[in-house]
Design an enzyme around this catalytic site. Structure first.
Site, PDB file in Angstrom:
ATOM      1  N   THR A  59      77.348 -47.369  29.818  1.00 54.68           N
ATOM      2  CA  THR A  59      78.573 -47.823  30.479  1.00 54.68           C
ATOM      3  C   THR A  59      79.248 -46.575  31.029  1.00 54.68           C
ATOM      4  O   THR A  59      79.752 -45.746  30.261  1.00 54.68           O
ATOM      5  CB  THR A  59      79.516 -48.540  29.500  1.00 54.68           C
ATOM      6  OG1 THR A  59      78.818 -49.661  28.939  1.00 54.68           O
ATOM      7  CG2 THR A  59      80.760 -49.036  30.217  1.00 54.68           C
ATOM      8  N   LYS A 100      80.688 -54.567  34.912  1.00 49.24           N
ATOM      9  CA  LYS A 100      80.979 -54.270  33.498  1.00 49.24           C
ATOM     10  C   LYS A 100      82.480 -53.986  33.328  1.00 49.24           C
ATOM     11  O   LYS A 100      83.080 -54.345  32.311  1.00 49.24           O
ATOM     12  CB  LYS A 100      80.140 -53.069  33.054  1.00 49.24           C
ATOM     13  CG  LYS A 100      80.442 -52.539  31.664  1.00 49.24           C
ATOM     14  CD  LYS A 100      79.863 -53.367  30.536  1.00 49.24           C
ATOM     15  CE  LYS A 100      80.270 -52.800  29.184  1.00 49.24           C
ATOM     16  NZ  LYS A 100      79.695 -53.490  28.053  1.00 49.24           N
ATOM     17  N   LYS A 140      87.050 -45.289  26.180  1.00 49.58           N
ATOM     18  CA  LYS A 140      86.262 -44.656  27.254  1.00 49.58           C
ATOM     19  C   LYS A 140      86.099 -45.658  28.403  1.00 49.58           C
ATOM     20  O   LYS A 140      86.341 -45.342  29.564  1.00 49.58           O
ATOM     21  CB  LYS A 140      84.906 -44.238  26.690  1.00 49.58           C
ATOM     22  CG  LYS A 140      83.965 -43.532  27.636  1.00 49.58           C
ATOM     23  CD  LYS A 140      82.827 -44.368  28.146  1.00 49.58           C
ATOM     24  CE  LYS A 140      81.929 -44.982  27.100  1.00 49.58           C
ATOM     25  NZ  LYS A 140      80.851 -45.806  27.652  1.00 49.58           N
TER      26      LYS A 140
HETATM   27  N1  NAP Z   1      77.565 -50.287  20.819  1.00 49.79           N
HETATM   28  C1  NAP Z   1      77.863 -51.349  21.563  1.00 49.79           C
HETATM   29  O1  NAP Z   1      78.204 -52.429  21.053  1.00 49.79           O
HETATM   30  C2  NAP Z   1      77.779 -51.254  23.076  1.00 49.79           C
HETATM   31  C3  NAP Z   1      77.813 -52.433  23.826  1.00 49.79           C
HETATM   32  C4  NAP Z   1      77.701 -52.366  25.197  1.00 49.79           C
HETATM   33  C5  NAP Z   1      77.592 -51.140  25.825  1.00 49.79           C
HETATM   34  N2  NAP Z   1      77.590 -49.985  25.083  1.00 49.79           N
HETATM   35  C6  NAP Z   1      77.469 -48.697  25.809  1.00 49.79           C
HETATM   36  O2  NAP Z   1      76.138 -48.211  25.646  1.00 49.79           O
HETATM   37  C7  NAP Z   1      76.144 -46.780  25.604  1.00 49.79           C
HETATM   38  C8  NAP Z   1      75.501 -46.319  24.290  1.00 49.79           C
HETATM   39  O3  NAP Z   1      76.233 -46.877  23.212  1.00 49.79           O
HETATM   40  P1  NAP Z   1      75.731 -46.750  21.690  1.00 49.79           P
HETATM   41  O4  NAP Z   1      76.588 -47.668  20.912  1.00 49.79           O
HETATM   42  O5  NAP Z   1      74.244 -46.880  21.630  1.00 49.79           O
HETATM   43  O6  NAP Z   1      76.161 -45.238  21.387  1.00 49.79           O
HETATM   44  P2  NAP Z   1      75.708 -44.276  20.191  1.00 49.79           P
HETATM   45  O7  NAP Z   1      75.159 -45.033  19.044  1.00 49.79           O
HETATM   46  O8  NAP Z   1      76.826 -43.337  19.964  1.00 49.79           O
HETATM   47  O9  NAP Z   1      74.467 -43.481  20.854  1.00 49.79           O
HETATM   48  C9  NAP Z   1      74.637 -42.597  21.924  1.00 49.79           C
HETATM   49  C10 NAP Z   1      73.286 -42.024  22.297  1.00 49.79           C
HETATM   50  O10 NAP Z   1      73.446 -41.105  23.380  1.00 49.79           O
HETATM   51  C11 NAP Z   1      72.931 -39.826  22.997  1.00 49.79           C
HETATM   52  N3  NAP Z   1      73.748 -38.789  23.646  1.00 49.79           N
HETATM   53  C12 NAP Z   1      75.098 -38.740  23.711  1.00 49.79           C
HETATM   54  N4  NAP Z   1      75.489 -37.655  24.399  1.00 49.79           N
HETATM   55  C13 NAP Z   1      74.356 -37.004  24.769  1.00 49.79           C
HETATM   56  C14 NAP Z   1      74.121 -35.829  25.497  1.00 49.79           C
HETATM   57  N5  NAP Z   1      75.118 -35.089  26.009  1.00 49.79           N
HETATM   58  N6  NAP Z   1      72.829 -35.444  25.688  1.00 49.79           N
HETATM   59  C15 NAP Z   1      71.818 -36.191  25.182  1.00 49.79           C
HETATM   60  N7  NAP Z   1      71.990 -37.333  24.484  1.00 49.79           N
HETATM   61  C16 NAP Z   1      73.249 -37.731  24.283  1.00 49.79           C
HETATM   62  C17 NAP Z   1      73.046 -39.791  21.496  1.00 49.79           C
HETATM   63  O11 NAP Z   1      72.162 -38.819  20.959  1.00 49.79           O
HETATM   64  P3  NAP Z   1      72.343 -38.296  19.434  1.00 49.79           P
HETATM   65  O12 NAP Z   1      71.596 -39.274  18.577  1.00 49.79           O
HETATM   66  O13 NAP Z   1      71.744 -36.947  19.434  1.00 49.79           O
HETATM   67  O14 NAP Z   1      73.835 -38.269  19.156  1.00 49.79           O
HETATM   68  C18 NAP Z   1      72.630 -41.231  21.150  1.00 49.79           C
HETATM   69  O15 NAP Z   1      71.247 -41.393  21.262  1.00 49.79           O
HETATM   70  C19 NAP Z   1      77.616 -46.350  25.745  1.00 49.79           C
HETATM   71  O16 NAP Z   1      77.883 -46.051  27.095  1.00 49.79           O
HETATM   72  C20 NAP Z   1      78.372 -47.598  25.289  1.00 49.79           C
HETATM   73  O17 NAP Z   1      79.671 -47.671  25.882  1.00 49.79           O
HETATM   74  C21 NAP Z   1      77.654 -50.021  23.710  1.00 49.79           C
END
Ligand code: NAP
Length: 290
Positions: A98, A173, A241
């Site tokens: 997102t 979104k 965010k």
């Molecule tokens: N969670 C939800 O319910 C949900 C629903 C819809 C959309 N989203 C969106 O989907 C996206 C991911 O969400 P998530 O919940 O999966 O987040 P998350 O669990 O915090 O995972 C984030 C991922 O991105 C990686 N990452 C972050 N910064 C990085 C960087 N600078 N370089 C390389 N890798 C990086 C992290 O690696 P590390 O493991 O090394 O930290 C991890 O693999 C976000 O944009 C969020 O807004 C989430």
């Protein structure tokens, strides 16, 4: 079967990449900044890992990214180790983060220079949607690229729509998050009121959820809200965010979003209460704080 790379194995990416391997039957290579997670993934699903995003993306027909925000996305796509430096001409980059519509357009331009296709494809449906492979995916891009990517995206989705040119997935979104902000605040106020009025919240929801007030948030969150449980779900930090991106876009296009701006501030209060990782339904905790 296609050659697929997946970058970012967080709460969402880990199971999404798993569905591409198991349900889609694709040949999947993953990369994660914290390498241990990539190894766990490979052990669980039997795919391969790459040492950098570029290495994972080499030879892939489709490359998925699902990281945190615009800057995270730039760091895994651009530069020497970014996927765009490893991808072959004719391949397609699909971004599930997102992020802003601006960064989608920026990446599409960088991809086009290398004859690589680009689709912005943020998702909705949360952790459970990702784990069960039933996400809603909102895409922006050209029709020919979308038609090639859709059958692959289908592995983790129940609904995949092309909303318009690059950036339209992110704009869709944003509409989704604007709706959620207002709905969750309304639901929090309703439950707060009901508790003060001495009503049985479960009983009330059983009835009103079948009428015009019913919503996904009411069905999925009323029970935990009533119990004051917020240690799960879609984190307040992520929502802030997302609302930041929405309000920035609204400043540019002139849309007036008074309720969204207010709820964004309410989420700031929840962060001050220590609720950075609480589910977005914690707006009720803010109303109940002493
Ligand atoms: N969670 C939800 O319910 C949900 C629903 C819809 C959309 N989203 C969106 O989907 C996206 C991911 O969400 P998530 O919940 O999966 O987040 P998350 O669990 O915090 O995972 C984030 C991922 O991105 C990686 N990452 C972050 N910064 C990085 C960087 N600078 N370089 C390389 N890798 C990086 C992290 O690696 P590390 O493991 O090394 O930290 C991890 O693999 C976000 O944009 C969020 O807004 C989430």
């Amino acid at each position: 079967m296609a050659k697929v790379a997946f970058i970012g194995l967080g709460v969402m990416g880990f199971p999404m990449a798993g569905h591409l391997k198991q349900k889609g039957g694709h040949d999947v290579t993953v990369y994660n900044r914290t390498a241990a997670k990539a190894e766990d993934w490979a052990k669980k699903f039997g795919g391969k890992t790459g040492a950098t995003p570029a290495e994972a993306a080499k030879d892939a027909d489709f490359v998925f990214t699902c990281v945190g925000n615009d800057d995270d996305l730039r760091s895994v796509t651009l530069g020497e180790t970014g996927v765009l430096s490893g991808m072959k001409p004719g391949a397609i980059l699909i971004d599930n983060t997102t992020a802003s519509a601006d960064v989608a357009r920026e990446l599409a331009a960088a991809a086009t220079e290398k004859n690589i296709g680009f689709i912005d494809a943020p998702v909705s449906g949360g952790q459970a949607g990702a784990e069960n492979g039933v996400l809603t995916v909102m895409c922006g891009g050209d029709e020919a690229t979308f038609n090639k990517a859709k059958p692959v995206i289908d592995a983790f989705a129940r609904m995949v729509g092309l909303m318009g040119p690059v950036g339209s997935g992110q704009l869709t979104k944003m509409m989704n998050q604007i709706c959620i902000a207002g709905i969750v605040q309304g639901l929090a106020e309703s439950i707060h009121f009901g508790k003060r009025a001495g009503l049985d919240i479960e009983k009330v929801v059983e009835v009103i959820s079948k009428g015009a007030a019913g919503s996904w948030q009411m069905e999925a969150r009323h029970k935990t809200m009533n119990e004051g449980k917020y240690d799960f779900g879609f984190a307040v930090d992520w929502m802030r965010k997302d609302l930041g991106i929405v309000l920035e876009e609204a400043r540019n296009n002139g849309a007036k979003l008074p309720l969204t701006a207010l709820v964004d501030q309410f989420y700031g209060d929840v962060q001050d209460m220590g609720g950075n990782r609480w589910d977005t339904s914690s707006l009720l905790a803010r109303l109940e704080r002493k």
